[in-house]
Design an enzyme around this catalytic site. Sequence first.
Site, PDB file in Angstrom:
ATOM      1  N   ASN A  45       0.828  -1.218   0.000  1.00  0.00           N
ATOM      2  CA  ASN A  45       0.000   0.000   0.000  1.00  0.00           C
ATOM      3  C   ASN A  45       0.863   1.271   0.000  1.00  0.00           C
ATOM      4  O   ASN A  45       0.355   2.370   0.120  1.00  0.00           O
ATOM      5  CB  ASN A  45      -0.973   0.022   1.190  1.00  0.00           C
ATOM      6  CG  ASN A  45      -0.256   0.236   2.518  1.00  0.00           C
ATOM      7  OD1 ASN A  45       0.965   0.182   2.593  1.00  0.00           O
ATOM      8  ND2 ASN A  45      -1.021   0.487   3.567  1.00  0.00           N
ATOM      9  N   LYS A 102      -3.784  -3.455  13.265  1.00  0.00           N
ATOM     10  CA  LYS A 102      -4.658  -4.046  12.237  1.00  0.00           C
ATOM     11  C   LYS A 102      -3.859  -4.778  11.167  1.00  0.00           C
ATOM     12  O   LYS A 102      -4.220  -5.861  10.737  1.00  0.00           O
ATOM     13  CB  LYS A 102      -5.482  -2.946  11.542  1.00  0.00           C
ATOM     14  CG  LYS A 102      -6.715  -2.535  12.288  1.00  0.00           C
ATOM     15  CD  LYS A 102      -7.539  -1.631  11.365  1.00  0.00           C
ATOM     16  CE  LYS A 102      -8.639  -0.936  12.126  1.00  0.00           C
ATOM     17  NZ  LYS A 102      -9.263   0.136  11.342  1.00  0.00           N
ATOM     18  N   GLY A 113      -5.843 -16.929   5.509  1.00  0.00           N
ATOM     19  CA  GLY A 113      -7.044 -17.412   4.803  1.00  0.00           C
ATOM     20  C   GLY A 113      -6.712 -17.715   3.351  1.00  0.00           C
ATOM     21  O   GLY A 113      -7.165 -18.724   2.792  1.00  0.00           O
ATOM     22  N   ARG A 117      -6.943 -21.384   1.521  1.00  0.00           N
ATOM     23  CA  ARG A 117      -7.750 -21.638   0.312  1.00  0.00           C
ATOM     24  C   ARG A 117      -6.899 -22.168  -0.836  1.00  0.00           C
ATOM     25  O   ARG A 117      -7.295 -23.094  -1.534  1.00  0.00           O
ATOM     26  CB  ARG A 117      -8.453 -20.338  -0.133  1.00  0.00           C
ATOM     27  CG  ARG A 117      -9.323 -20.525  -1.367  1.00  0.00           C
ATOM     28  CD  ARG A 117     -10.017 -19.241  -1.793  1.00  0.00           C
ATOM     29  NE  ARG A 117      -9.125 -18.183  -2.232  1.00  0.00           N
ATOM     30  CZ  ARG A 117      -8.526 -18.147  -3.425  1.00  0.00           C
ATOM     31  NH1 ARG A 117      -8.701 -19.114  -4.296  1.00  0.00           N
ATOM     32  NH2 ARG A 117      -7.724 -17.143  -3.736  1.00  0.00           N
ATOM     33  N   TYR A 156       2.878  -2.839  17.986  1.00  0.00           N
ATOM     34  CA  TYR A 156       3.745  -3.660  17.117  1.00  0.00           C
ATOM     35  C   TYR A 156       4.059  -4.991  17.797  1.00  0.00           C
ATOM     36  O   TYR A 156       3.833  -6.061  17.223  1.00  0.00           O
ATOM     37  CB  TYR A 156       5.018  -2.865  16.847  1.00  0.00           C
ATOM     38  CG  TYR A 156       6.014  -3.511  15.912  1.00  0.00           C
ATOM     39  CD1 TYR A 156       5.766  -3.595  14.548  1.00  0.00           C
ATOM     40  CD2 TYR A 156       7.237  -3.991  16.399  1.00  0.00           C
ATOM     41  CE1 TYR A 156       6.706  -4.153  13.692  1.00  0.00           C
ATOM     42  CE2 TYR A 156       8.177  -4.545  15.540  1.00  0.00           C
ATOM     43  CZ  TYR A 156       7.910  -4.624  14.181  1.00  0.00           C
ATOM     44  OH  TYR A 156       8.842  -5.174  13.336  1.00  0.00           O
TER      45      TYR A 156
END
Length: 340
Positions: A45, A102, A113, A117, A156
């Site tokens: 990001n 987060k 996840g 998968r 952190y």
Amino acid sequence: MNRKQLLSKFTDRKRCLVTGGAGFLGSHLCERLLEQGHEVLCVDNFFTGSRANIAHLLDNPRFEVMRHDITFPLYVEVDEIFNLACPASPVHYQHDPVQTAKVSVHGAINMLGLAKRTGAKIFQASTSEVYGDPTVHPQTEDYRGNVNPIGPRACYDEGKRCAETLFFDYHRQSGVNIRVVRIFNTYGPRMHPADGRVVSNFIIQALSGEPITLYGDGSQTRAFCYVDDLIGGFLKLMNAPDEVTGPINIGNPVETTVLELAETILRLTGSASQIVFRPLPVDDPMQRCPDITRARTLLDWEPRVPLEQGLRSTIAYFQRVLGVSSPAAGLQELPRAAAG
Ligand code: NAD
Ligand code: UDP
């Protein structure tokens, strides 16, 4: 090249996702994976990472960049995931502590996840900060740490501790193939000039003739690992047998006081900067050094670049990016072959 060798170029090729791939460590990792013939998807990001770190990779047809925040789900098909996305220096991770927690926790859940998968093997960049201000020295992986859960570093430290918990729970509960590395202070070319970390701060201050800001009395210790050595350790862990999940310390076990580091950088740059003393930040660990017995025995890994040699390379890098010259000669960026 015979047929078998030709085909192996494609059969051994993996699709690797590197989160935080435009950061300091991530960009070096992307480069090494491409050199090994893999396809690399760099997801970032650009909070602390930059296009400049990966500009030299953009022409490679096996390299792809995606701007994405890993606190949101990601749907891609990959064989291996290296989860490095997270601001790493105290200045950066304390800038927005809620987002830091987060990234560490939601980011780990999203990447785990994805691994579940796709069946991908997944690597977590954890940290020596899970040991907090350690009471055991040097730190072995069995040591459970001394972390202040409500201090300014907790976003952190506790975020990374929770991420480790999630990795081991996904492994036990869903059979996800995990690798967890605890990284100790690492330095080298492509460190962010404004990350406030001790190596970048001291080098920039020395090169610009500004005072060297020593926090506390400088007797606190760290052990500094050169980036190429560290990435060599990452790749050995990822390619180790599946039972080698970690956690495993990767760092250079040569302990140095912060004052010694300042004096070494002053000598290598030939700088006339003065050392000035500033207050020690809250919860700043007094002593940190990895016990790397596990990495030595399980991975046959050993750092090879001594501190002075790595610092010369890092100083040469900062001279180049800052466009400054130094009175000291003999400084040049280190070729990869020198590292472990
Ligand atoms: P860095 O800040 O240079 O790299 C982190 C990268 O993650 C950046 O490119 C940043 O833009 C990206 N990022 C941050 N939040 C993101 C998000 N929500 N989604 C996508 N991308 C995001 O730091 P680094 O030194 O390269 O550290 C990389 C990893 O290694 C981090 O997880 C850090 O905790 C760990 N680590 C580093 C050190 C060290 O000494 N460098 C020590 C211990 C652990
Ligand atoms: N430090 C310092 N001057 C600086 C930056 C850092 O004396 O300009 C000290 C800091 O207080 C800590 C050590 O250097 O004791 C390492 O700090 P850094 O932020 O690099 O990483 P940490 O290991 O604390 O996460």
